[in-house]
Scaffold this active site. Structure first.
Site, short mmCIF file in Angstrom:
data_model
loop_
_atom_site.label_atom_id
_atom_site.label_comp_id
_atom_site.label_asym_id
_atom_site.label_seq_id
_atom_site.Cartn_x
_atom_site.Cartn_y
_atom_site.Cartn_z
N GLN A 134 0.83 -1.20 0.00
CA GLN A 134 0.00 0.00 0.00
C GLN A 134 0.87 1.26 0.00
OE1 GLN A 134 -3.32 -0.64 2.50
NE2 GLN A 134 -4.12 1.43 2.32
N SER B 78 4.16 -6.38 2.70
CA SER B 78 2.85 -6.35 3.36
C SER B 78 1.79 -7.01 2.48
CB SER B 78 2.49 -4.91 3.74
OG SER B 78 1.36 -4.86 4.58
N LEU B 79 0.79 -6.27 1.98
CA LEU B 79 -0.23 -6.90 1.15
C LEU B 79 0.38 -7.56 -0.08
CD1 LEU B 79 -1.40 -5.56 -1.79
CD2 LEU B 79 -1.66 -3.62 -0.27
N ARG C 208 -9.16 -8.06 4.35
CA ARG C 208 -8.01 -7.57 5.11
C ARG C 208 -8.06 -6.05 5.22
NH1 ARG C 208 -2.53 -6.11 3.93
NH2 ARG C 208 -0.98 -6.99 5.38
N HIS D 266 0.48 -2.95 11.02
CA HIS D 266 1.61 -3.73 11.52
C HIS D 266 2.02 -3.36 12.94
CE1 HIS D 266 2.04 -5.80 7.74
NE2 HIS D 266 1.98 -4.63 7.11
N GLN E 251 1.47 -11.72 10.17
CA GLN E 251 1.95 -10.56 9.42
C GLN E 251 1.14 -9.30 9.72
OE1 GLN E 251 0.28 -9.31 6.02
NE2 GLN E 251 1.96 -9.77 4.62
#
Length: 317
Positions: free
Chosen positions: A10, A95-96, A120, A206, A255
Site C-alpha cells: 500500500q 505487506s499486502l 483484510r 503492523h 503478518q
C-alpha cells in the site's frame, strides 16, 4: 537462479495504474475482469479513472494493487515466456504484496486473493478508530535504535508503539497509538534520526492494535485453500523462505501485527545470489529500496507496456 520477483504494498497505488496494460494486452484485461467479478465491483474502473480518495481507501487499494501485480505477471507469461518455477529463485511481497506474491506463484487463486485482500483492508480499517492511531517514518536510523525509541514511547503510558516496517536504507516506520507515535517522533530528535515524518495513513498498520484484523484474517484463511507455491516465498515475518501451506497460513495471520522485515528479506535473497529483483506492479518503491539494501543487485520495475518491452530486452542480452 539470479532473479527474484517482488510485489509492492500500500502506498504504491495511483489512478490510471494498469490501464495501459489492459488496453494493450488481453491477458491483463482478463485479470482485471476476474478481480472485478470476485468482488462484485468494477474495481478496474475505479483504478483506471476513479477518484484518488476512493482508490486510497484500504479496502480498495489492497485488491487493486494485487490486480495490477498479477496482470503484469500474466502478461510476462504470455509475452515474454515467463515461468516463475524456472526463472525465479524466490518471490516476496511488501505487506499486502505478500498475497500478490503467493497468487503469482500459484499458492492462492486470483479470486480468493481478491476477496482476502478486500476483507483484510476492511478489517484493518475497523480495528482502530480513525484518528486514534498513527504511523511515522524515521529516516537515517537502524531498526534497533527505532525499536528502542518505540519502546521508550510506549513505556510512557501513551499506548502502543511498535516497529511496523524495516524498509532498509535507514528507513524504519513505527506504528501505534497517535500519542505514542508523536512521542516517538519527539524522542527521535535526540537519537540522531535525520527526519521523522508522520505518514498520511488511515490506520496504524503492523502493530499490536491490529489484533482484531489478525483474528478476522485467521478465520478467513482457515476457510481458504492454500497450496505450495511453485517458488519459495520469502515471508515478511521470517525474512526467510517457506513453501509449506500450513506455515504460510500462520504467517499471513501473524503478518498483520508483526514487523515487515523487508531489509532482511532483500538481504537474504541477495545473499543467496539474487542480482535482479523484478518489481511487478504499480510504482518503483521496492526497486528504490533494493538499491539501498543490496549494492550489487538491481531493481527492475515492471508496470507498463514499455516496462514489459524493457524486461524482454533484458532477457535478450
Amino acid at each position: 537462479m539470479t532473479h527474484a520477483f517482488v510485489f509492492p504494498g500500500q502506498g504504491s497505488q495511483s489512478i490510471g495504474m494498469g490501464k495501459a496494460l489492459a488496453e494493450a494486452f488481453p491477458a491483463a484485461r482478463a485479470i482485471f475482469d476476474e478481480v472485478d467479478d470476485a468482488l462484485s465491483q468494477k474495481l478496474s474502473a475505479l483504478m483506471f479513472e476513479g477518484a484518488e480518495s476512493d482508490l486510497t481507501l484500504t479496502s480498495n487499494a489492497q485488491p487493486a494493487l494485487m490486480a495490477v501485480s498479477l496482470a503484469v505477471v500474466t502478461v510476462l507469461k504470455a509475452e515474454a515466456g515467463l515461468d516463475l518455477s524456472r526463472d525465479a529463485a524466490f518471490v516476496a511481497g511488501h505487506s499486502l504484496g505478500e498475497y500478490s506474491a503467493l497468487a503469482a506463484a500459484g499458492a492462492l487463486s486470483v479470486a480468493a486473493t481478491a476477496r482476502l485482500l478486500r476483507l483484510r483492508g476492511e478489517a484493518m480499517q475497523k480495528a482502530v478508530k480513525v484518528g486514534e492511531g498513527a504511523m511515522a517514518a524515521f529516516i537515517g536510523v537502524n531498526a534497533e535504535t527505532a525499536a528502542e525509541i518505540a519502546a521508550e514511547a510506549a513505556s510512557a503510558g501513551l499506548g502502543v508503539c511498535d516497529v511496523a516496517n524495516d524498509n532498509g536504507g535507514g528507513q524504519v516506520v513505527v506504528s501505534g497509538a497517535k500519542a505514542a507515535v508523536e512521542r516517538a517522533m519527539e524522542l527521535a530528535k535526540g537519537q540522531g534520526v535525520k527526519r521523522a515524518i508522520l505518514l498520511p495513513v488511515s490506520a496504524p498498520f503492523h502493530c499490536s492494535l491490529m489484533q482484531p484484523a489478525a483474528d478476522a484474517m485467521a478465520a478467513a484463511l482457515a476457510e481458504t485453500t492454500i497450496v505450495a507455491p511453485t517458488v519459495p516465498l520469502v515471508a515478511n515475518v521470517l525474512a526467510a523462505p517457506t513453501s509449506d501451506p500450513a506455515q504460510i497460513r500462520e504467517l499471513l495471520v501473524r503478518q498483520v501485527t508483526a514487523t515487515v522485515r523487508w531489509r532482511e528479506s532483500i538481504g537474504f535473497m541477495a545473499g543467496q545470489g539474487v542480482t535482479l529483483f523484478v518489481e511487478c506492479g504499480s510504482g518503483k518503491v521496492l526497486s528504490g529500496l533494493v538499491k539501498r539494501i543490496a549494492e550489487q543487485a538491481t531493481g527492475l520495475p515492471v508496470g507498463t507496456p514499455a516496462d514489459i518491452e524493457s524486461y524482454q530486452a533484458r532477457l535478450a542480452l
